[in-house]
Enzyme design. Sequence first.
Site, short mmCIF file in Angstrom:
data_model
loop_
_atom_site.label_atom_id
_atom_site.label_comp_id
_atom_site.label_asym_id
_atom_site.label_seq_id
_atom_site.Cartn_x
_atom_site.Cartn_y
_atom_site.Cartn_z
N GLU A 60 43.93 -60.19 -3.90
CA GLU A 60 44.73 -60.84 -2.86
C GLU A 60 45.56 -59.81 -2.10
OE1 GLU A 60 45.68 -65.30 -4.34
OE2 GLU A 60 46.16 -63.73 -5.78
N GLU A 80 41.36 -66.70 -11.53
CA GLU A 80 42.49 -67.53 -11.95
C GLU A 80 42.06 -68.85 -12.58
OE1 GLU A 80 44.34 -64.81 -8.83
OE2 GLU A 80 42.38 -65.72 -9.24
#
Length: 264
Positions: free
Chosen positions: A121, A141
């Site tokens: 990210e 995640e």
Amino acid sequence: MGGIDLKFETVLYEKSEGIARIILNRPEVLNAINSKMLMELAEAFRVAGRDEDVKVVILTGAGKAFSSGMDFSLLEGLGKMGLNELYEATRFAQGIYSQLESLEKPVIAAINGPALGGGLELALVCDLRIASENAIFGLPEVAVGIVPDLAGCQRLPRIVGLGKAKELVMTARIIDAREAEKIGLVNRVVPLDKLEEEVLTTAKMITMNSSLAILLSKKILNLSFDVDMETLLNYTALAQRICVQNEDVPGKVRAYVGRLKAGK
């Protein structure tokens, strides 16, 4: 690249020939991101943004990784937080990532190894991504019961398309550098020993161009997914007026043609 200007605990900052180099510096944990690193990253980007001598920023990791993601101590602490505290902490981290993305100078991610979770990210907030052949990428995640919360679900589809982004998020699959290049996640892939050379070559090409025109072009490009066409065209026309008012456009045209003729 030399000329270290600032002292941080988790980040290195170097500047040379109009290029700032920001290095994630926790190699013993594959540059996992903790609260200290988030704060120091924000400060390093602020310094680069204020420095008129800096034309381009390179973001990379020390050692064998770009970043393995958020530090396990932060992840383990999620379940111990109150819900409001968790929300505020998430929004704070999101704000730092958005601050990095909005830097008014080009940022190149030199991805020298794993870029996972919050590390990927972080690479997504950069304007360009150049990776070494040993790099790997993923948003794992959901495998541990959480969502990519630092805008991975927002920025990734803008880069690779919605279908591919859903596949990567929902499967938690890790991909290699060649697949990342194929789907457009990275701009180029080079051998590890050529990564610094390739990134510096790209950065120096950028420094040859108008900083003002690049700044305004970056703003236009970043708005392209959020603003309707007519509004963005009007913004572009205003940006062009600013360029013509502040730049010697005819002189730059002559210089550019001269470079083309010289094969540079």
